[in-house]
Scaffold this active site. Sequence first.
Site, PDB file in Angstrom:
ATOM      1  N   GLU A  39      20.016 -17.333  14.669  1.00  0.00           N
ATOM      2  CA  GLU A  39      20.268 -17.184  16.115  1.00  0.00           C
ATOM      3  C   GLU A  39      20.468 -18.517  16.854  1.00  0.00           C
ATOM      4  O   GLU A  39      20.930 -18.519  17.983  1.00  0.00           O
ATOM      5  CB  GLU A  39      19.131 -16.396  16.782  1.00  0.00           C
ATOM      6  CG  GLU A  39      17.811 -17.137  16.769  1.00  0.00           C
ATOM      7  CD  GLU A  39      16.954 -16.877  17.996  1.00  0.00           C
ATOM      8  OE1 GLU A  39      17.270 -15.994  18.795  1.00  0.00           O
ATOM      9  OE2 GLU A  39      15.958 -17.601  18.139  1.00  0.00           O
ATOM     10  N   HIS A  68      18.207 -15.226  20.984  1.00  0.00           N
ATOM     11  CA  HIS A  68      19.475 -15.939  21.220  1.00  0.00           C
ATOM     12  C   HIS A  68      20.660 -15.316  20.476  1.00  0.00           C
ATOM     13  O   HIS A  68      21.750 -15.904  20.462  1.00  0.00           O
ATOM     14  CB  HIS A  68      19.343 -17.416  20.837  1.00  0.00           C
ATOM     15  CG  HIS A  68      18.465 -18.194  21.771  1.00  0.00           C
ATOM     16  ND1 HIS A  68      18.810 -18.429  23.077  1.00  0.00           N
ATOM     17  CD2 HIS A  68      17.245 -18.753  21.590  1.00  0.00           C
ATOM     18  CE1 HIS A  68      17.843 -19.122  23.676  1.00  0.00           C
ATOM     19  NE2 HIS A  68      16.876 -19.324  22.796  1.00  0.00           N
ATOM     20  N   HIS A 183      11.046 -17.961  15.372  1.00  0.00           N
ATOM     21  CA  HIS A 183      11.234 -18.225  16.803  1.00  0.00           C
ATOM     22  C   HIS A 183      10.540 -19.491  17.324  1.00  0.00           C
ATOM     23  O   HIS A 183      11.132 -20.209  18.104  1.00  0.00           O
ATOM     24  CB  HIS A 183      10.817 -17.051  17.691  1.00  0.00           C
ATOM     25  CG  HIS A 183      10.924 -17.346  19.168  1.00  0.00           C
ATOM     26  ND1 HIS A 183      12.134 -17.495  19.806  1.00  0.00           N
ATOM     27  CD2 HIS A 183       9.981 -17.551  20.125  1.00  0.00           C
ATOM     28  CE1 HIS A 183      11.923 -17.756  21.098  1.00  0.00           C
ATOM     29  NE2 HIS A 183      10.636 -17.808  21.304  1.00  0.00           N
TER      30      HIS A 183
HETATM   31 FE   FE2 Z   1      14.250 -17.285  19.217  1.00  0.00          FE
END
Ligand code: FE2
Length: 277
Positions: A39, A68, A183
């Site tokens: 992402e 994202h 993340h």
């Molecule tokens: Fe993320």
Amino acid sequence: MRIAFIGDIVGRPGRKIIKENLKSIRKEFNIDFVIANGENASHGFGLTIESSKELFSSGIDLITGGNHSFDKKKDMSVLLENGAVLRPHNYPDGVIGTGLKICDVKVDSDSEKVEKLAVLNLMGQYSMPIVDNPFNLAKKVIQELKEKNIKNIFIDFHGEATSEKRVMLMMFKGKVSAICGTHTHVGTDDLQIYENTAYLSDIGLTGCYDNVIGMDSYAPIQRATTGLGTHFEVPNSCFSILQMMIVDIKDGVAINSFKIKKLCNNSDLIITKATIL
Ligand code: FE2
């Protein structure tokens, strides 16, 4: 089967260290299938078709996403439509794409032996876009997979809070093969096999390692000291790292797991074995 998981690939430096090292690592460790969270792979935000092609040709088999995923919306729509890329499965109804893929993994390079692997991409709710409850959805999906006799299940849980990730483990230990968090871009030190499920709260980024979560430090420092937001940029040059979680799965059970780190300035790999609980 032996699978590998790479966390958030951040920009060109992340793609570069993968291109330079993944194929040889894949061969050395007899890895059957590579999943990677992409992402942030294009300029740190989103994923373009061009970057996805580069990642697939570097040895990645399946790309997952997160908050994202839709930053490069036009390209992402094409990628999601053709099924090459996942986005979190708990985006609400009406969002293009899926976060679940049942893959055929060739487990022995000398034969045509193939095993099924379900990859489920979910996103947490703390400090994230509004999405459906990931825990209730996971429960439903895992039940459906079991009914189809699919035992090998890997979850990429894209979340900010380690507590949410631990909840995912405590709900599904013994029911899925592996859960790996993404993340935060910062790797955690809790790789373990807990009741037959390999688990790591966050694998950490692949990309620049000498700044603020893979981004040039200037904008984060400006934001921290003035409260004013400026655009985050991926540095042109940096000290980079490739981080991978490896899991050996037999009949749905994680029988072995370790983490590999490759630093750009050293040919040796750093290998950390999982704690068995
Ligand atoms: Fe993320």
